[in-house]
Design a protein around this motif. Sequence first.
Motif, PDB file in Angstrom:
ATOM      1  N   HIS A   1       0.825  -1.201   0.000  1.00  0.00           N
ATOM      2  CA  HIS A   1       0.000   0.000   0.000  1.00  0.00           C
ATOM      3  C   HIS A   1       0.861   1.254   0.000  1.00  0.00           C
TER       4      HIS A   1
ATOM      5  N   TRP B   1      -2.769   1.425 -11.389  1.00  0.00           N
ATOM      6  CA  TRP B   1      -2.968   0.607 -10.180  1.00  0.00           C
ATOM      7  C   TRP B   1      -4.411   0.690  -9.713  1.00  0.00           C
ATOM      8  N   ASP B   2      -4.930   1.901  -9.667  1.00  0.00           N
ATOM      9  CA  ASP B   2      -6.313   2.117  -9.239  1.00  0.00           C
ATOM     10  C   ASP B   2      -7.285   1.423 -10.186  1.00  0.00           C
TER      11      ASP B   2
ATOM     12  N   ARG C   1      -6.759  -1.085 -12.315  1.00  0.00           N
ATOM     13  CA  ARG C   1      -6.647  -2.544 -12.284  1.00  0.00           C
ATOM     14  C   ARG C   1      -7.331  -3.134 -11.040  1.00  0.00           C
ATOM     15  N   HIS C   2      -7.137  -2.495  -9.902  1.00  0.00           N
ATOM     16  CA  HIS C   2      -7.740  -3.014  -8.675  1.00  0.00           C
ATOM     17  C   HIS C   2      -9.245  -2.776  -8.634  1.00  0.00           C
ATOM     18  N   ARG C   3      -9.722  -1.715  -9.249  1.00  0.00           N
ATOM     19  CA  ARG C   3     -11.173  -1.518  -9.349  1.00  0.00           C
ATOM     20  C   ARG C   3     -11.789  -2.628 -10.198  1.00  0.00           C
TER      21      ARG C   3
ATOM     22  N   GLU D   1     -10.534  -5.647 -10.710  1.00  0.00           N
ATOM     23  CA  GLU D   1     -10.459  -6.899  -9.961  1.00  0.00           C
ATOM     24  C   GLU D   1     -11.547  -6.964  -8.891  1.00  0.00           C
ATOM     25  N   LEU D   2     -11.841  -5.828  -8.274  1.00  0.00           N
ATOM     26  CA  LEU D   2     -12.899  -5.783  -7.263  1.00  0.00           C
ATOM     27  C   LEU D   2     -14.249  -6.126  -7.888  1.00  0.00           C
TER      28      LEU D   2
ATOM     29  N   ILE E   1     -10.623  -3.389   0.556  1.00  0.00           N
ATOM     30  CA  ILE E   1     -10.114  -2.967  -0.754  1.00  0.00           C
ATOM     31  C   ILE E   1     -10.928  -1.791  -1.285  1.00  0.00           C
TER      32      ILE E   1
ATOM     33  N   LEU F   1      -9.895   2.124  -2.257  1.00  0.00           N
ATOM     34  CA  LEU F   1     -10.110   2.682  -3.589  1.00  0.00           C
ATOM     35  C   LEU F   1     -11.130   3.818  -3.586  1.00  0.00           C
TER      36      LEU F   1
END
Length: 405
Positions: free
Chosen positions: A20, A147-148, A150-152, A154-155, A173, A177
């Motif tokens: 993080h 990064w933001d 990609r993780h959104r 994936e969420l 998570i 975000l």
Amino acid sequence: MPGEMGHTTLSELGLERVGHTEKTQINSSIARQIVDRAMKIIPFSVNVMDGNGLIIGSGDPTRLHQRHEGALLAINDNRTVEIDQATAQHLTGVRPGVNIPILFQEAPIGVVGISGQPEKVRRYAELVKMAAELIIEQAALMNHVEWDKRHREELVLQLVQGPDLHEMHLRTIAERLGIDLSQPRIASIVRVLPAPGQELSLDHLQRLVHLLEFPERNNLVGISSVARNEVIVLKPITLNRTGWSQELERERVAKLMERVRRETDFEIRIALGGFYQGLSGLSQSYETAKATLEAVSDADAEKSGHVLFYQDHTLAVLINGLSGRKWRGAELRRPMRALEGKDVLLETLACFFRNNEDHISVCAELGIHRNSLRYRLKRIEEETGLNFSNIGDKTRLYLAMLHQG
């Protein structure tokens, strides 16, 4: 994960985000950018060294991957190190020049060196340093955005997984975000439809994602399948006393369809699932959207303007699973076999049920007299052996019509 799309890794962007916190490092891609840009504005060779003093970018390719002791001095002491001919002879991997630390968030992360006699290259030092740090800052911003994103994505894909949700983990998570999971949402699936002769690519899906995310609608978007050209959207909804405002959502979808027609060279079909309470309800909503997309035929979807609400096709969705049981599906479709090749009767039957058995509306849509309609309905009864006056027979006819695709 349900998604099939490969993601760009953060290290490929030139910076790495670990955990993080941001661990910012210069890689060879960023180093090449710095060298190329600097050597366009100054007439001297430029080298870029990483945090370990290794040359990872240079106007002189023969110097790549050598340890630069002058760079180590610059980064360890966080100061400009000037090296003349005499000094260079006592240091490894070093030639005369000026070496300046590259700072990111006030910490040295590498060194940029200008080869030449210090008195000749000194005046370019700050200019090259500024160019290098600007490139680093731009790369860091790209890293953060990617990064933001990609993780959104994936969420989104995890939220529609189903019973194996780890809610506390997902909520952590989402909080990181800046996503409010208490916001009521429904799942929808958007499928890109190619024009005749058109071959779709990942670029088409990415353009669709952009349309779904901008202007900001608080949509959560993820590419679920490149092979099927599908995107998942978790759409925020407005709850009212009777459930959720479908009319408002229909207006929003109509605007989306218009934007797609106006701004792209492809069409889309969208299926919207039902609303179910709680975080686990998103997976159920996704399943209803997916089932709707599968149950509705291309012809019926086209008649609906390629906008499919689960609530409008609930019965068709629920009976669609019968196709997996061969004999039941065959029995369900049997009344339609009696009407094969009789297009006028098939069209009349579909129109009859589509207009909720209202004779006036059916006659208006088909452009026929009421007596003609009565005659056609009688013919349907004769051909199928089923009676519209019998609720069981009428239900069989309706289900057979829904299931014929």
